[in-house]
Design a protein around this motif. Sequence first.
Motif, PDB file in Angstrom:
ATOM      1  N   PHE B  11      -8.863 -17.132  -6.381  1.00  0.00           N
ATOM      2  CA  PHE B  11      -7.630 -17.223  -7.170  1.00  0.00           C
ATOM      3  C   PHE B  11      -7.369 -15.966  -7.998  1.00  0.00           C
ATOM      4  CE2 PHE B  11      -8.482 -21.913  -6.750  1.00  0.00           C
ATOM      5  CZ  PHE B  11      -7.418 -22.155  -5.904  1.00  0.00           C
ATOM      6  N   SER B  12      -8.110 -14.899  -7.710  1.00  0.00           N
ATOM      7  CA  SER B  12      -7.945 -13.684  -8.522  1.00  0.00           C
ATOM      8  C   SER B  12      -6.665 -12.943  -8.110  1.00  0.00           C
ATOM      9  CB  SER B  12      -9.151 -12.771  -8.354  1.00  0.00           C
ATOM     10  OG  SER B  12      -9.204 -12.301  -7.019  1.00  0.00           O
ATOM     11  N   PRO B  13      -6.085 -12.200  -9.030  1.00  0.00           N
ATOM     12  CA  PRO B  13      -4.864 -11.443  -8.727  1.00  0.00           C
ATOM     13  C   PRO B  13      -5.039 -10.467  -7.567  1.00  0.00           C
ATOM     14  CG  PRO B  13      -5.221 -11.530 -11.089  1.00  0.00           C
ATOM     15  CD  PRO B  13      -6.449 -12.108 -10.459  1.00  0.00           C
ATOM     16  N   ILE B  14      -6.198  -9.859  -7.460  1.00  0.00           N
ATOM     17  CA  ILE B  14      -6.356  -8.846  -6.410  1.00  0.00           C
ATOM     18  C   ILE B  14      -6.331  -9.494  -5.022  1.00  0.00           C
ATOM     19  CG2 ILE B  14      -8.902  -8.717  -6.320  1.00  0.00           C
ATOM     20  CD1 ILE B  14      -8.087  -5.500  -6.511  1.00  0.00           C
ATOM     21  N   VAL B  15      -6.896 -10.691  -4.903  1.00  0.00           N
ATOM     22  CA  VAL B  15      -6.837 -11.404  -3.616  1.00  0.00           C
ATOM     23  C   VAL B  15      -5.399 -11.823  -3.322  1.00  0.00           C
ATOM     24  CG1 VAL B  15      -7.543 -13.530  -2.432  1.00  0.00           C
ATOM     25  CG2 VAL B  15      -9.242 -12.162  -3.639  1.00  0.00           C
ATOM     26  N   PHE B  16      -4.668 -12.268  -4.342  1.00  0.00           N
ATOM     27  CA  PHE B  16      -3.263 -12.647  -4.141  1.00  0.00           C
ATOM     28  C   PHE B  16      -2.437 -11.405  -3.767  1.00  0.00           C
ATOM     29  CE2 PHE B  16       1.045 -13.936  -5.350  1.00  0.00           C
ATOM     30  CZ  PHE B  16       1.099 -15.171  -4.733  1.00  0.00           C
ATOM     31  N   GLY B  17      -2.771 -10.288  -4.413  1.00  0.00           N
ATOM     32  CA  GLY B  17      -2.059  -9.042  -4.107  1.00  0.00           C
ATOM     33  C   GLY B  17      -2.227  -8.646  -2.649  1.00  0.00           C
ATOM     34  N   LEU B  18      -3.463  -8.706  -2.167  1.00  0.00           N
ATOM     35  CA  LEU B  18      -3.738  -8.308  -0.778  1.00  0.00           C
ATOM     36  C   LEU B  18      -3.333  -9.401   0.216  1.00  0.00           C
ATOM     37  CD1 LEU B  18      -7.244  -6.638  -1.334  1.00  0.00           C
ATOM     38  CD2 LEU B  18      -5.101  -5.468  -0.756  1.00  0.00           C
ATOM     39  N   GLY B  19      -3.542 -10.654  -0.184  1.00  0.00           N
ATOM     40  CA  GLY B  19      -3.307 -11.761   0.745  1.00  0.00           C
ATOM     41  C   GLY B  19      -1.847 -12.141   0.906  1.00  0.00           C
ATOM     42  N   PHE B  20      -1.044 -11.927  -0.137  1.00  0.00           N
ATOM     43  CA  PHE B  20       0.358 -12.348  -0.065  1.00  0.00           C
ATOM     44  C   PHE B  20       1.347 -11.220  -0.379  1.00  0.00           C
ATOM     45  CE2 PHE B  20       4.168 -14.502  -1.865  1.00  0.00           C
ATOM     46  CZ  PHE B  20       4.599 -15.071  -0.679  1.00  0.00           C
ATOM     47  N   ILE B  21       1.151 -10.567  -1.518  1.00  0.00           N
ATOM     48  CA  ILE B  21       2.115  -9.522  -1.909  1.00  0.00           C
ATOM     49  C   ILE B  21       2.109  -8.376  -0.892  1.00  0.00           C
ATOM     50  CG2 ILE B  21       2.800  -7.899  -3.738  1.00  0.00           C
ATOM     51  CD1 ILE B  21       3.133 -10.752  -4.620  1.00  0.00           C
ATOM     52  N   GLY B  22       0.922  -8.088  -0.336  1.00  0.00           N
ATOM     53  CA  GLY B  22       0.810  -7.001   0.652  1.00  0.00           C
ATOM     54  C   GLY B  22       1.680  -7.245   1.872  1.00  0.00           C
ATOM     55  N   PRO B  23       1.421  -8.321   2.636  1.00  0.00           N
ATOM     56  CA  PRO B  23       2.277  -8.580   3.798  1.00  0.00           C
ATOM     57  C   PRO B  23       3.738  -8.830   3.444  1.00  0.00           C
ATOM     58  CG  PRO B  23       0.517 -10.255   3.604  1.00  0.00           C
ATOM     59  CD  PRO B  23       0.281  -9.229   2.546  1.00  0.00           C
ATOM     60  N   LEU B  24       3.985  -9.394   2.268  1.00  0.00           N
ATOM     61  CA  LEU B  24       5.376  -9.603   1.835  1.00  0.00           C
ATOM     62  C   LEU B  24       6.068  -8.257   1.637  1.00  0.00           C
ATOM     63  CD1 LEU B  24       7.685 -11.464   0.826  1.00  0.00           C
ATOM     64  CD2 LEU B  24       6.665 -11.363  -1.452  1.00  0.00           C
ATOM     65  N   SER B  25       5.377  -7.336   0.979  1.00  0.00           N
ATOM     66  CA  SER B  25       5.954  -5.998   0.772  1.00  0.00           C
ATOM     67  C   SER B  25       6.210  -5.329   2.117  1.00  0.00           C
ATOM     68  CB  SER B  25       5.005  -5.129  -0.060  1.00  0.00           C
ATOM     69  OG  SER B  25       4.710  -5.756  -1.273  1.00  0.00           O
ATOM     70  N   ALA B  26       5.276  -5.497   3.059  1.00  0.00           N
ATOM     71  CA  ALA B  26       5.433  -4.886   4.390  1.00  0.00           C
ATOM     72  C   ALA B  26       6.678  -5.442   5.086  1.00  0.00           C
ATOM     73  CB  ALA B  26       4.186  -5.156   5.233  1.00  0.00           C
ATOM     74  N   GLU B  27       6.871  -6.745   4.986  1.00  0.00           N
ATOM     75  CA  GLU B  27       8.053  -7.358   5.617  1.00  0.00           C
ATOM     76  C   GLU B  27       9.347  -6.867   4.965  1.00  0.00           C
ATOM     77  OE1 GLU B  27       8.277 -11.552   6.354  1.00  0.00           O
ATOM     78  OE2 GLU B  27       6.176 -11.653   6.967  1.00  0.00           O
ATOM     79  N   ILE B  28       9.299  -6.685   3.642  1.00  0.00           N
ATOM     80  CA  ILE B  28      10.502  -6.207   2.932  1.00  0.00           C
ATOM     81  C   ILE B  28      10.801  -4.760   3.346  1.00  0.00           C
ATOM     82  CG2 ILE B  28      11.441  -5.631   0.640  1.00  0.00           C
ATOM     83  CD1 ILE B  28       9.868  -8.107  -0.430  1.00  0.00           C
ATOM     84  N   ILE B  29       9.751  -3.944   3.453  1.00  0.00           N
ATOM     85  CA  ILE B  29       9.930  -2.541   3.897  1.00  0.00           C
ATOM     86  C   ILE B  29      10.583  -2.521   5.283  1.00  0.00           C
ATOM     87  CG2 ILE B  29       8.672  -0.485   4.695  1.00  0.00           C
ATOM     88  CD1 ILE B  29       6.609  -1.099   2.431  1.00  0.00           C
TER      89      ILE B  29
END
Lengths: 305, 68
Positions: B11-29
């Motif tokens: 539940f740490s922010p870094i796991v959420f960053g890599l697990g969700f925000i990362g692919p989300l940012s890629a899709e937005i790009i």
Amino acid sequence: MDLGEALMNNPAMTKEALLALSPDALDALERKIAGKYMHRVPWGAVAWALSNLMVWLSLWPLVLFDYLSIWVAFPIAVLNVALSYLPSHEAQHSIIAREGHPLRWLNELVGHLSVIPFAQPYRVLKNTHMEHHAHSNHPELDPDYAVHAKDDWAFLKNSILRRQPAGPAQKAYGDAMARIGKSHMLIDALLFNLVFIGVLFTMAWTGHAIEAALLWWLPRHIAQTYIQYYLSWAPHHPGNRQERYGQTRGFKSKVGNLLSMGMQYHIVHHLYPRIPLSSTPAAFHELKPILEIRGCDVGGWAETP
Amino acid sequence: MQIFNFVKVLFSPIVFGLGFIGPLSAEIITALEIALPIGAPLYWGLLIGGLLGLMAQVRGSWIWVKPS
């Protein structure tokens, strides 16, 4: 027949007549009026809970199989998540059916199912909410106390900051559960969070991150803010009174009763939590003269007959 | 205790960053057709998600401003 009995039989409640009542007669009259609105199964809330969940669940395949644009689904999802809490709230207070009632299973079903879009567990919500009722506006004992803020904008800033990783949002609920000896129920919260991030991560790594973000992640954040504003901040502001008739206030919302989720009449809910949400406006207006005598802040409703 | 530590990491922010925000940012790009000087959208997404997660992990806030 004393004045109290006379009023109970024919309640033409002028303020002068109410002020002439003995404290016991006034209590009895207040309870009699409130009692008229209790013991009704709120079928509307049951239908609302189940249909809202079904609509939200159906958005996923509709979007993933390209039957519905994500941009159409997004506002619907926001609405679904925002509407998911109140039916569970009815169940938390056993309004649908109390223990021992043949429909008790329905009460618990609604309680558990309706909050799935909100990704919060019913048992934790129920127990922390009971603590909120028992200790409204108490700085240490009310799990919702941290919602208080001096105005709308301060609320919004506080709401965003409170849910940051180092914010106190989850701690207050965890502390409340520990205080009442029900920490073991926090396992529900753990499971809900596991499913929530499990779905987000799986969707994201299979090429559906935007869909996951707009069907659940962002709607949940928006709904959390909306629900906290109308269910916690607005009816309890300024939150400096803890006595029975001072814990909440009446207010006239600029967006009307539906969009403010019926919270203009939250006073009635705190005084008589078994009155269904749909009946609180009528109960409030009938009780208003008594509430004013009790020193309640009825807000903009003071001017209405 | 090991389970507790595992849950804390999960539940740490870094796991959420890599697990969700990362692919989300890629899709937005990709969706916005942003021209990248080098590398695939996912690498950039993971960089964005990882850095945001790291910031949230260290500062305790996704938006830089710390909760009081």
